[in-house]
Design a protein around this motif. Structure first.
Motif, PDB file in Angstrom:
ATOM      1  N   MET A  33      -8.606  -4.397 -23.632  1.00 32.56           N
ATOM      2  CA  MET A  33      -8.523  -5.179 -22.403  1.00 32.56           C
ATOM      3  C   MET A  33      -9.332  -6.460 -22.556  1.00 32.56           C
ATOM      4  SD  MET A  33      -9.179  -2.506 -19.357  1.00 32.56           S
ATOM      5  CE  MET A  33      -8.778  -0.800 -19.583  1.00 32.56           C
ATOM      6  N   VAL A  91       5.136  -3.982 -13.760  1.00 33.41           N
ATOM      7  CA  VAL A  91       4.271  -2.911 -14.259  1.00 33.41           C
ATOM      8  C   VAL A  91       3.163  -3.542 -15.091  1.00 33.41           C
ATOM      9  CG1 VAL A  91       4.146  -0.847 -15.707  1.00 33.41           C
ATOM     10  CG2 VAL A  91       6.162  -1.246 -14.272  1.00 33.41           C
ATOM     11  N   ALA A  92       3.552  -4.345 -16.056  1.00 29.66           N
ATOM     12  CA  ALA A  92       2.611  -5.072 -16.909  1.00 29.66           C
ATOM     13  C   ALA A  92       3.330  -6.358 -17.324  1.00 29.66           C
ATOM     14  CB  ALA A  92       2.204  -4.246 -18.124  1.00 29.66           C
ATOM     15  N   GLU A  93       3.039  -7.439 -16.621  1.00 31.79           N
ATOM     16  CA  GLU A  93       3.704  -8.719 -16.865  1.00 31.79           C
ATOM     17  C   GLU A  93       3.864  -8.980 -18.359  1.00 31.79           C
ATOM     18  OE1 GLU A  93       4.564 -10.807 -14.283  1.00 31.79           O
ATOM     19  OE2 GLU A  93       5.488 -12.148 -15.734  1.00 31.79           O
ATOM     20  N   PHE A 117      -7.515   4.332 -15.016  1.00 37.50           N
ATOM     21  CA  PHE A 117      -7.657   2.880 -15.131  1.00 37.50           C
ATOM     22  C   PHE A 117      -7.239   2.155 -13.853  1.00 37.50           C
ATOM     23  CE2 PHE A 117      -7.100   4.662 -19.306  1.00 37.50           C
ATOM     24  CZ  PHE A 117      -8.127   4.063 -20.037  1.00 37.50           C
ATOM     25  N   MET A 152      -3.910   1.720 -22.607  1.00 36.26           N
ATOM     26  CA  MET A 152      -2.579   1.326 -23.084  1.00 36.26           C
ATOM     27  C   MET A 152      -1.642   2.531 -23.052  1.00 36.26           C
ATOM     28  SD  MET A 152      -3.314  -1.801 -24.446  1.00 36.26           S
ATOM     29  CE  MET A 152      -4.936  -2.563 -24.510  1.00 36.26           C
ATOM     30  N   TYR A 165      -5.425  -5.966 -14.688  1.00 35.50           N
ATOM     31  CA  TYR A 165      -6.226  -6.334 -15.853  1.00 35.50           C
ATOM     32  C   TYR A 165      -5.317  -6.832 -16.971  1.00 35.50           C
ATOM     33  CZ  TYR A 165      -5.196  -1.486 -17.497  1.00 35.50           C
ATOM     34  OH  TYR A 165      -4.594  -0.311 -17.863  1.00 35.50           O
ATOM     35  N   LEU A 219       3.448  -5.864 -24.237  1.00 37.69           N
ATOM     36  CA  LEU A 219       2.827  -6.726 -25.253  1.00 37.69           C
ATOM     37  C   LEU A 219       3.865  -7.164 -26.298  1.00 37.69           C
ATOM     38  CD1 LEU A 219      -0.515  -4.756 -25.615  1.00 37.69           C
ATOM     39  CD2 LEU A 219      -0.314  -7.129 -24.830  1.00 37.69           C
ATOM     40  N   ASP A 235       1.124   8.864 -12.225  1.00 42.24           N
ATOM     41  CA  ASP A 235       0.038   8.309 -13.051  1.00 42.24           C
ATOM     42  C   ASP A 235      -0.455   9.340 -14.062  1.00 42.24           C
ATOM     43  OD1 ASP A 235      -1.198   9.894 -11.111  1.00 42.24           O
ATOM     44  OD2 ASP A 235      -3.043   8.699 -11.150  1.00 42.24           O
ATOM     45  N   ALA A 272      -0.650  -8.964 -21.776  1.00 43.84           N
ATOM     46  CA  ALA A 272       0.183  -8.485 -20.665  1.00 43.84           C
ATOM     47  C   ALA A 272      -0.731  -8.150 -19.483  1.00 43.84           C
ATOM     48  CB  ALA A 272       0.976  -7.257 -21.082  1.00 43.84           C
ATOM     49  N   THR A 273      -0.323  -8.565 -18.289  1.00 43.48           N
ATOM     50  CA  THR A 273      -1.114  -8.266 -17.098  1.00 43.48           C
ATOM     51  C   THR A 273      -0.682  -6.930 -16.521  1.00 43.48           C
ATOM     52  OG1 THR A 273      -1.194 -10.612 -16.633  1.00 43.48           O
ATOM     53  CG2 THR A 273      -1.829  -9.124 -14.850  1.00 43.48           C
ATOM     54  N   VAL A 274      -1.573  -5.951 -16.552  1.00 46.87           N
ATOM     55  CA  VAL A 274      -1.220  -4.603 -16.112  1.00 46.87           C
ATOM     56  C   VAL A 274      -1.453  -4.473 -14.609  1.00 46.87           C
ATOM     57  CG1 VAL A 274      -1.706  -2.150 -16.398  1.00 46.87           C
ATOM     58  CG2 VAL A 274      -1.848  -3.692 -18.361  1.00 46.87           C
ATOM     59  N   ARG A 275      -0.423  -4.049 -13.892  1.00 43.52           N
ATOM     60  CA  ARG A 275      -0.544  -3.850 -12.445  1.00 43.52           C
ATOM     61  C   ARG A 275      -0.379  -2.389 -12.048  1.00 43.52           C
ATOM     62  NH1 ARG A 275      -1.087  -8.669 -10.097  1.00 43.52           N
ATOM     63  NH2 ARG A 275      -0.486 -10.432 -11.396  1.00 43.52           N
ATOM     64  N   GLU A 276       0.282  -1.608 -12.896  1.00 43.52           N
ATOM     65  CA  GLU A 276       0.391  -0.160 -12.652  1.00 43.52           C
ATOM     66  C   GLU A 276      -0.235   0.534 -13.846  1.00 43.52           C
ATOM     67  OE1 GLU A 276       4.129   1.680 -11.697  1.00 43.52           O
ATOM     68  OE2 GLU A 276       4.660  -0.032 -10.436  1.00 43.52           O
ATOM     69  N   ALA A 277      -1.418   1.103 -13.646  1.00 46.41           N
ATOM     70  CA  ALA A 277      -2.173   1.626 -14.780  1.00 46.41           C
ATOM     71  C   ALA A 277      -2.055   3.143 -14.866  1.00 46.41           C
ATOM     72  CB  ALA A 277      -3.634   1.235 -14.631  1.00 46.41           C
ATOM     73  N   PRO A 278      -2.229   3.676 -16.083  1.00 46.05           N
ATOM     74  CA  PRO A 278      -2.314   5.126 -16.225  1.00 46.05           C
ATOM     75  C   PRO A 278      -3.559   5.660 -15.511  1.00 46.05           C
ATOM     76  CG  PRO A 278      -2.070   4.066 -18.373  1.00 46.05           C
ATOM     77  CD  PRO A 278      -2.351   2.992 -17.381  1.00 46.05           C
ATOM     78  N   ARG A 279      -3.591   6.978 -15.260  1.00 44.28           N
ATOM     79  CA  ARG A 279      -4.728   7.616 -14.594  1.00 44.28           C
ATOM     80  C   ARG A 279      -6.014   7.286 -15.344  1.00 44.28           C
ATOM     81  NH1 ARG A 279      -3.606  13.654 -13.217  1.00 44.28           N
ATOM     82  NH2 ARG A 279      -2.323  12.632 -11.651  1.00 44.28           N
ATOM     83  N   ALA A 309      -4.215  -6.672 -20.641  1.00 43.74           N
ATOM     84  CA  ALA A 309      -4.223  -5.920 -21.893  1.00 43.74           C
ATOM     85  C   ALA A 309      -3.838  -6.895 -22.991  1.00 43.74           C
ATOM     86  CB  ALA A 309      -3.225  -4.769 -21.833  1.00 43.74           C
TER      87      ALA A 309
END
Lengths: 379, 132
Positions: free
Chosen positions: B89, A197-199, B67, A139, B73, A147, A119, B58-65, B75
């Protein structure tokens, strides 16, 4: 054009180098390239690296790499242009050669991401996008690709699962490459079941960040007949950055212009080129790169990959050592690694990854989701 | 994210302040010192109204540090009614129900916190129009 000769190549494996530091990786690849260039002593060392300083590793990396290689009294520069750093390092070397300031330059690309938690690496990597407006609002490159991927699917009315074929092409080639990180074929079932990761973007759509380094020794073009592989075209272009532009336009104008300029310098068209090493940091970026370079019309990259068009033995062999997707995404090393791989193809030394009769190669790396593009043509 | 950085961004983060070029009339978000369209330096602050339409989601399931506490969430890219596209977001919507073409408007929410004792950064998110 004849911009430089490639007189030495070195590569480490891409993967998890727990026993090696960032500087060690530079020394391993750089040393191998110098060994191959037999007795040549470069007077400049340029290192491309994207994240070293950000991840708490060595800064002024080129100085330390040169010193540990026993190179004293040399000019050194460290180049950091996000994921295009490797290609940019080669550009700096070519400029020094063209200016007549040096006869031989060692270029190294290196990256060490496995010392940090994923991360944290993703957060650092996100700073290659707009640090305030994109990274600061959650992002990163994966979200940006997601996106754009959603838009690509809607705009071009393609089946989401068709992206599989770009990943599968890379994996099929990596399975033949002993230096690859993910050296196995990717079954379609595994791709479809990959965690999100992000649908709609999944783990299998992204290229795995890992450690690795590659190096080339570049020499000013010799007047004498030489069998060395030549850099025949080189172009770097930066266009306006941003996830918004990428996802709305679904094109890579920097990549298009940079490829066109480098090809024109080499006196070639894309259809003449034997090997393509592109910046497949994700399946989405691979699709847009394939279209930017002119291998498929817009919206048709997935079909082209599904037909086997990018396979070794196919119409336009690409990602011939596994690409970023399966050889491994070595970030700042990627651009140099691609050049090393392209040169091996043209030398006929690519082993099981060999494209038969390869005469020219186009290698392109991209930074900041394609806003910076560096393309080289080898012949 | 240090305090000064957060302070510097407060107009754009909290009120969607961007710039209007007095020469070519271009609108840009966030604020700029030079117009990205004509290069001119004569710019005025311009607060965007906050209404817009999602271009992609886009639905984020693995977020950067920073978040991870918010996943999953949504995006999104939001095209503001005045033109510029903002990456942000979404809020007050189930991520799975978010889709391109949704009418949304800007609201102020917590964006992230740097560690347990770092400053909390507030800024814009976008919620479906008409949501409470």
């Amino acid at each position: 054009m004849h911009l430089a000769d490639i007189i030495g190549i070195g590569r480490t494996a891409a993967g998890e180098h727990w026993r090696r530091s960032l500087v060690d990786l530079c020394v391993e690849a750089g040393g191998a390239a110098l060994d191959e260039a037999r007795g040549t002593t470069p007077t400049a060392v340029i290192v491309g690296n994207a994240l070293g300083g950000v991840l708490g590793d060595q800064q002024n990396l080129a100085l330390y790499a040169a010193s540990r290689l026993g190179l004293e009294r040399v000019e050194t520069h460290t180049v950091a242009d996000d994921e295009a750093s490797g290609g940019s390092a080669v550009r700096v070397a070519l400029a020094l050669l063209a200016a007549g300031l040096h006869e031989r330059v060692l270029v190294i690309g290196a990256e060490k991401t496995t010392d940090a938690l994923p991360d944290g690496v993703e957060a650092a990597r996100a700073k290659g996008l707009d640090a305030v407006r994109e990274a600061g609002f959650g992002m990163g490159p994966s979200v940006g690709a997601a996106l754009a991927m959603r838009r690509y699917i809607d705009e071009h009315r393609v089946d989401r699962d068709l992206f599989y074929h770009l990943a599968a092409t890379a994996h099929a080639h990596a399975a033949l490459n002993p230096l690859a990180f993910l050296s196995w074929p990717l079954p379609e079932e595994q791709y479809r079941c990959s965690p999100v990761v992000a649908e709609p973007f999944t783990v299998c759509d992204g290229a795995p960040l890992c450690d690795g380094a590659a190096a080339v020794v570049l020499a000013r073009p010799s007047q004498r007949a030489s069998s060395a592989i030549r850099i025949a075209g080189s172009s770097a272009v930066s266009c306006r950055p941003g996830i918004a532009g990428l996802a709305v336009d679904l094109s890579l104008p920097a990549a298009e212009r940079s490829a066109a300029a480098a090809l024109s310098q080499a006196g070639l068209a894309a259809r003449d080129v034997s090997v393509f090493e592109l910046h497949d940091s994700s399946t989405l970026m691979a699709a847009l790169s394939v279209e930017a370079v002119g291998l498929a019309p817009r919206g048709k990259a997935l079909d082209f990959a599904a037909r086997g068009g990018l396979r070794i033995g196919g119409e336009r062999p690409a990602l011939t050592f596994g690409g970023l997707k399966a050889r491994g995404h070595v970030m700042g090393a990627a651009g140099v690694c691609q050049i090393a791989e392209g040169a091996l193809q043209l030398r006929g030394e690519a082993g099981t990854n060999q494209v038969a009769g390869a005469k020219s190669a186009l290698v392109q790396c991209l930074g900041s989701l394609g806003a910076t593009a560096v393309t080289h043509v080898l012949a | 994210m240090d305090i000064a950085r957060s302070w510097r961004q407060q107009d754009s983060n909290l009120r969607l302040v961007g710039s209007r070029c007095r020469v070519c009339e271009a609108l840009v978000f966030p604020q700029r010192l030079r117009c990205p369209s004509c290069g001119g330096a004569d710019l005025a602050d311009h607060a965007f109204q906050g209404g817009g339409t999602t271009v992609s989601v886009a639905t984020v399931r693995e977020a950067p540090r920073g978040f991870a506490g918010q996943v999953p969430y949504a995006a999104a890219l939001v095209r503001l009614d005045e033109g510029p596209v903002v990456a942000a977001m979404l809020a007050d919507v189930e991520p799975e129900e978010a889709c391109p073409g949704m009418r949304v408007s800007m609201i102020t929410r917590r964006i992230r916190q740097d560690g347990d004792d770092g400053p909390i950064v507030y800024g814009y998110k976008f919620a479906p129009e008409g949501s409470p």
